[in-house]
Every structure is written in C-alpha cells, then in structure tokens.
Enzyme design. Structure first.
Site, PDB file in Angstrom:
ATOM      1  N   ASP A   1      19.408   3.001  -3.672  1.00 25.25           N
ATOM      2  CA  ASP A   1      18.041   3.303  -3.236  1.00 25.25           C
ATOM      3  C   ASP A   1      17.973   3.521  -1.709  1.00 25.25           C
ATOM      4  OD1 ASP A   1      15.336   3.686  -3.676  1.00 25.25           O
ATOM      5  OD2 ASP A   1      15.095   1.868  -4.870  1.00 25.25           O
TER       6      ASP A   1
ATOM      7  N   GLU B   1      17.143   8.789  -3.049  1.00 29.31           N
ATOM      8  CA  GLU B   1      16.638   8.990  -1.693  1.00 29.31           C
ATOM      9  C   GLU B   1      15.249   9.626  -1.707  1.00 29.31           C
ATOM     10  OE1 GLU B   1      16.184  11.286   2.031  1.00 29.31           O
ATOM     11  OE2 GLU B   1      16.326  12.022  -0.018  1.00 29.31           O
ATOM     12  N   TRP B   2      14.746   9.933  -2.914  1.00 29.62           N
ATOM     13  CA  TRP B   2      13.389  10.465  -3.159  1.00 29.62           C
ATOM     14  C   TRP B   2      13.176  11.885  -2.630  1.00 29.62           C
ATOM     15  CZ3 TRP B   2      12.211   5.888   0.362  1.00 29.62           C
ATOM     16  CH2 TRP B   2      12.579   4.694  -0.270  1.00 29.62           C
ATOM     17  N   GLY B   3      14.262  12.562  -2.259  1.00 30.95           N
ATOM     18  CA  GLY B   3      14.122  13.970  -1.873  1.00 30.95           C
ATOM     19  C   GLY B   3      13.726  14.204  -0.425  1.00 30.95           C
TER      20      GLY B   3
ATOM     21  N   ASP C   1       8.633   8.317  -6.846  1.00 30.04           N
ATOM     22  CA  ASP C   1       8.691   7.717  -8.185  1.00 30.04           C
ATOM     23  C   ASP C   1       7.730   8.361  -9.179  1.00 30.04           C
ATOM     24  OD1 ASP C   1      10.444   6.042  -6.965  1.00 30.04           O
ATOM     25  OD2 ASP C   1       9.374   4.190  -7.463  1.00 30.04           O
TER      26      ASP C   1
HETATM   27  C1  GLA Z   1      12.258   2.548  -5.649  1.00 34.73           C
HETATM   28  C2  GLA Z   1      12.942   3.479  -6.630  1.00 34.73           C
HETATM   29  C3  GLA Z   1      12.607   3.060  -8.043  1.00 34.73           C
HETATM   30  C4  GLA Z   1      13.044   1.628  -8.285  1.00 34.73           C
HETATM   31  C5  GLA Z   1      12.427   0.696  -7.232  1.00 34.73           C
HETATM   32  C6  GLA Z   1      13.028  -0.701  -7.279  1.00 34.73           C
HETATM   33  O1  GLA Z   1      10.868   2.696  -5.704  1.00 34.73           O
HETATM   34  O2  GLA Z   1      12.588   4.811  -6.401  1.00 34.73           O
HETATM   35  O3  GLA Z   1      13.203   3.910  -9.007  1.00 34.73           O
HETATM   36  O4  GLA Z   1      14.447   1.551  -8.234  1.00 34.73           O
HETATM   37  O5  GLA Z   1      12.621   1.200  -5.911  1.00 34.73           O
HETATM   38  O6  GLA Z   1      12.516  -1.564  -6.326  1.00 34.73           O
END
Ligand code: GLA
Length: 402
Positions: free
Chosen positions: A157, A190-192, A212
């Site tokens: 993450d 890394e969410w992009g 997410d």
């Molecule tokens: C982030 C990630 C999620 C999950 C949470 C856990 O938000 O994007 O997919 O793994 O952390 O805390």
C-alpha cells in the site's frame, strides 16, 4: 599504468559489465513471468476491514476449496491490513498474537494444504493505512520473512509515504522480493496517483489505477476526514478507458477488488461489475464473505464463461468503442480471434444498445456467431451487428465469433 595493464583493466571492466547485465534483465523477466493471467483470489478488506484472524482466513480457505471457487480459478487467499502489531527488538515484523495465535507460517501451511496460495499486505511507508507497522527501511528483512513464511503474493500500500518516490519505493520492494528466490506476485497499491501504468511493468505484476472502490453502482463518496474519494463501480470503469495499452501478461491494471456479494448493488449491477472486470483483464479478487454466499453471488463469481474472458491467454485489456449519453459498448480481442463485447446501459430507464462489427474492427459485411455469457446461450448468427434491450444499470455480455 602502462598500456598493457590499462588494456587488461578495461577488458576486466567490460567483462564484469557483461556479466552483470543479465542479472538486471533476469530480475525483470522473473517479475513479468509471474501472473501470466490476471491473479484470482480473495482479500479480507472489502468485507472485514480490520477484523482479521486466523480463524477467518482458515474458514475462508475451507470454503473456497469446496464451494466451487478454487475449481473456477480463485487461488490467492490474501490477508489485508491489521494482521501486524509491532516489530520485535531485531526489527522483525510481528503478527497479532491474539488473532493469529498459531503464527503466519502455520496459516500459510494450512492454506497451501488446501491447494490454494497465500497472500499478505504491507505498505511502502512508515505505517500502513490502518496505522500498523509498515515496510519502509525494512524491505529486505520483511521480504525474507515473507518468503520463510511461504507467502505467494504481497499487496503493498501507499499510506504514510511522505515525499517518497513511488517508482523508487516499489522497485526496492520488488527487488527485495525477487532476491528471496521465492516467486511472490507483487501487487502495487499506489491508487494511480503517480501513474504506475507508465513505470510499473517489470516492478509489479499488478497496480491499482484508482482510489478505493465503494460498494455502490455509481457516485463518489468523501472519506471521513473529508478527502476525496471512495469511488462507485462505474466511476472506476470510466477511469480505465485509455489505460488498455499498458496492461498485458505479467503486468495488469488493477481497478481494485470486487464488491460482488457485499450488498450495496443489485444483482444486475454486480453482473455489470464482474463483466467489466473480466473485459478489463482485471485481477478477480473477491471481497465478500465467501463462506455464506447467496445463489446469485455464487453464480456471478463462478461464471466460468466470463472468467474465461478475464483469463484469456492473449492478455489484452478491452476498451470502450462507443458511447452516447448513458449507453456504451466495450470490446476485448481474444486469442482465438473472437471478441468479448459488453453492451452497457448506465441510465435509469430501459434502453436499446447496439454494436456494429466495424466497431469491433471486423469487416461490416461479416456474419458472426453470438454467445450470451450470462444466459449461457448461443444466440445465432448475425450480419453486420447486434442490438439488445437493456434494463437500467445492466449489461449484456456476448462473445462474437466470425
Ligand atoms: C488502502 C487500500 C485498501 C486497503 C486499505 C487497508 O485504503 O487502498 O485496498 O488495503 O488501505 O488499510
């Protein structure tokens, strides 16, 4: 230094250089050789968040081994955040002794005993998103620990990373994992933000492309701290358009884990969700309680015809070929020369959606056989194109074979 020795030195430097270069490229080949098709499995986060324990993970593995999921191709059982509580005096990561009394190695052995694979979670920063100890500065130590435990998959993450450079951080962990000699699929979360699709190939086997997912059809929702945003399923689909060229065998775009079966969408919305993830060659990581699924949820997650699209050996992500208002057509080329096609109605009313063979890069005069991948029915042969009436928030998914 006389000329003779100078030449010997230069010769030696060149030889060492030649000797080392295969090591660098070997590491890259190794990384990309994992996950030749999008990984399939289950992850604890979407349903259970921080409430993880060895009992939960074991009973989930029991269910997957017997409820048809393993047979359908689901392989990795992944514990997300909150399994870890501290580091010991030697800096080793320590699992929560209350919820994981038998230890992580015993849990991995149990999962392997079911013929499944085991995945774990950490983070490239100082703390995970849930505030647990994370990997920064401990990459090689943690990688060795994971390999000793029998970990097959690591989700990594991006919380609490400060000013860290994402490519550097993920390269360090990728190399640490490869150096253990154990094949461990590496999932970049890394969410992009730093566009991992531009540099992730050779570092990770999959990379998140967005923030997410939330368990709803459409509509963004702010996080409790006011920052933006948890995304609806269709918002995530929109963000995949244009990323198709960056994905392929060993390096997949990851639009986040599945919400199928978690209760926030209707059955037809969940069918749309699963259809899109397959068309997008996305990892299929179930995120529901697979120990107690409804018949509808099971039918979606175990639809072998749709899973076959996701796992198609050509490994080409599909793309949007037509859009008008709330109506869309998406297409994915398959190894046998056919196409998977989604007709999508994201509007509130019933509507007709059509596709022409030219939109699929076939000659317009062609006749093609159609198979409905949700009805499990051959629809017959169609010349030039196909049209269907779609209920609100629904898809028709067909395979088009000329
Ligand atoms: C982030 C990630 C999620 C999950 C949470 C856990 O938000 O994007 O997919 O793994 O952390 O805390």
């Amino acid at each position: 230094m006389n000329r003779f020795w100078k030449r010997i030195w230069i010769g030696l430097i060149v030889l060492v250089g030649i000797g080392l270069s295969p090591i660098t490229s070997f590491a890259q080949i190794e990384r990309d050789s994992l996950a030749q098709t999008p990984p399939m499995g289950w992850n604890s986060w979407n349903k259970f968040a921080c409430n993880v324990s060895e009992d939960l993970i074991k009973t989930v593995a029991d269910a997957m081994a017997t409820n048809g999921m393993k047979e359908a191709g689901y392989q990795y059982v992944v514990i997300d955040d909150c399994w870890q509580v501290k580091r010991d005096d030697a800096g080793n990561i320590v699992a929560d002794p209350k919820n994981f009394p038998s230890g992580i190695k015993a849990l991995a052995d149990y999962i392997h005993g079911k013929g499944l694979k085991f995945g774990i979670y950490s983070d490239a920063g100082t703390k995970t998103c849930a505030g647990r100890p994370a990997g920064q500065g401990h990459e090689y130590q943690d990688a060795l620990q994971y390999a000793k435990w029998g970990v097959d998959y690591l989700k990594y993450d991006w919380c609490n990373t400060g000013t860290r450079n994402a490519e550097e951080a993920y390269t360090t962990m990728s190399n640490a994992l490869l150096s253990t000699g154990r094949p461990i699929v590496f999932s970049l979360c890394e969410w992009g933000t730093a566009k991992p699709w531009l540099w992730g190939k050779g570092i990770g086997n999959l990379w998140r492309t967005t923030g997410d997912i939330g368990d709803r059809f459409m509509g963004k929702d702010k996080w409790p701290d006011g920052s933006c945003c948890q995304l609806g399923m269709a918002d995530i689909v929109d963000l995949q358009a244009g990323l198709e060229t960056f994905s392929g065998p060993g390096h997949w775009n990851d639009p986040d884990m599945l919400e199928v079966g978690n209760g926030g969408m209707t059955t037809s919305e969940y069918r749309a969700h699963f259809s899109f993830w397959a068309l997008l060659a996305a990892p299929l990581i179930a995120g529901n309680d697979v120990r107690s699924m409804s018949a509808d949820t099971k039918e979606i997650l175990e639809n072998k015809e749709v899973i076959a699209i996701d796992q198609d050996a050509l490994g080409r992500q599909g793309r949007r070929v037509w859009k008008q208002g709330d109506l869309e057509v998406w297409s994915r080329p398959l190894k046998d020369g056919s196409r998977a096609v989604i007709l999508f109605n994201r509007g509130a009313a019933e509507a007709e959606v059509g596709v022409t063979w030219e939109q699929l890069a076939y000659p317009g005069h062609l006749s093609a056989n159609l198979r409905d991948l949700w009805e499990h029915k051959d629809l017959g042969s169609f010349a030039g194109g196909y049209k269907a009436k779609l209920a609100s928030h629904s898809v028709v998914m067909v395979k088009v074979t000329p």
